[in-house]
Design an enzyme around this catalytic site. Sequence first.
Site, PDB file in Angstrom:
ATOM      1  N   THR B  24       1.145  -1.169  -0.255  1.00  0.00           N
ATOM      2  CA  THR B  24      -0.253  -0.185   0.188  1.00  0.00           C
ATOM      3  C   THR B  24       1.078   1.060  -0.178  1.00  0.00           C
ATOM      4  OG1 THR B  24      -2.155   0.596   0.679  1.00  0.00           O
ATOM      5  CG2 THR B  24      -0.435   0.163   2.147  1.00  0.00           C
ATOM      6  N   CYS B  30      -3.895   7.996   6.975  1.00  0.00           N
ATOM      7  CA  CYS B  30      -4.316   6.885   6.923  1.00  0.00           C
ATOM      8  C   CYS B  30      -3.242   5.365   7.479  1.00  0.00           C
ATOM      9  CB  CYS B  30      -4.109   6.523   5.973  1.00  0.00           C
ATOM     10  SG  CYS B  30      -5.411   7.462   4.678  1.00  0.00           S
ATOM     11  N   HIS B  47      -6.054  -0.584   4.741  1.00  0.00           N
ATOM     12  CA  HIS B  47      -5.729   0.976   4.409  1.00  0.00           C
ATOM     13  C   HIS B  47      -7.000   1.907   4.871  1.00  0.00           C
ATOM     14  CE1 HIS B  47      -2.991   3.774   1.672  1.00  0.00           C
ATOM     15  NE2 HIS B  47      -4.504   4.317   3.129  1.00  0.00           N
TER      16      HIS B  47
END
Lengths: 280, 161
Positions: B24, B30, B47
Amino acid sequence: MKDITEVVKSIKKLPPMPAVVNKILRIANDPSTSAKSMIKVIELDQNITANVLKLCNSSYYALPKKVASLSDAVVYLGNQTLVDMVLAGFSADMMGGESNGYLMKSGQLWEHSVTCATLAKEIAKAANCSDAQIAYSSGLMHDIGKVIMDKFLAEEVEEISKKAEKEDRAFDEIEKEVIGFTHAEIGAMLTREWGLPEEIINAIKYHHAPEEAPEGSKVVYVVHIADALSAMFGFSSGIDGLAYDFSATALDVLGIDEKQLYSMAPALIETVFNATNMLG
Amino acid sequence: MNKRIIVGIADMSVSTSQDTELVTYALGSCIGITVYDPLLRIGGLLHIMLPHSFKSKPDEEVNPYMFGDLGLPLLFDEMLKHGAMKVRLVVKIAGGADRMQKKQVFNVGERNITFVKEFFHNCNLKIVSEAVGGTRSRTVIMDINTGKVIIKSPGIRELEL
Ligand SMILES: [Fe+2]
Ligand SMILES: [Fe+2]
């Protein structure tokens, strides 16, 4: 410290802003401008026309039919979106390269900029700003100075980044200290040279310090917030990451609350992410 | 060369293929959560963008992977479905960066970190290692064969979680 006259030289060396982009920005805000006259202007520039058509046919707009001409595009997307796309197409050429100074992969600055522009437009609407188009353009251009700063920064970037981290200070503050000027200042110089509207120039110049901007324009606050949200949710613009101050008054000035932003930003960003091949 | 499965923003993937890595990109505020069952060599990566889910309109369909409170249980479900056992899970987290924290606004990163830590605390799972906070963005790469998790940030050396 670097010599500012060297910056001026690099600005002069850049290709000028395409006449089409300037013209479009001028006529876009005139309600009497017809779709037809707009298309006539855009068609003058083959490069931009091609980019606009590519964007139209990208997954981002998810149009039901393939768009083959600018008049198709207007039918599906309307005048305003067409203007957005002319700017996005132009800036893809300007900002599509990779950066050694800020350690960005190719396309990364453009993605950050398009994300910021998309958010800026929505935030402007939510804050009842009169001009969402100006917000979009400003968002798209806010980091354009990085294109020029890139080579002035390349040698010192590690030093700047380490210093920012160690002293817990904003990246642009250290840029000013070490290089002598910031990417925001250079962006303003460049867009002044291009003859962009004053409001856009100011939004670029003060996007990391909106309180210092001349009073009256909310756009600089809009861009400040949109820039922060873009970096927070995965579209940062390189080694500087999130290492900037956030204005404590930005939300109050616009009369929006944080929650409102979180209820719109993630979904928008997801959409942009899913279309990362926008010009691919 | 490993096969790469890209986990997007607000996205999740669980894999049992030994020749695969889950990736990711560019986590800002995040958080990327990796879980791994070393016995069966099953790995998962989620994620998330925000801690708590909400709907802006009542009939809105939300993407559960966008939020910690909806996404994390789904990550568990998917792992268990593939035969993983909760007691064996190795949990690692990365992300949660913020703008400079002088003013305590816009601190999604911090709130994400707090939420995720509390979540694992409540289900009695230890987070064995983490790379959270600060201002740098992070890319997470998890090797399904070994469970090894690598973090990359622009300008600094990559590190193993
Ligand atoms: Fe900037
Ligand atoms: Fe930016």
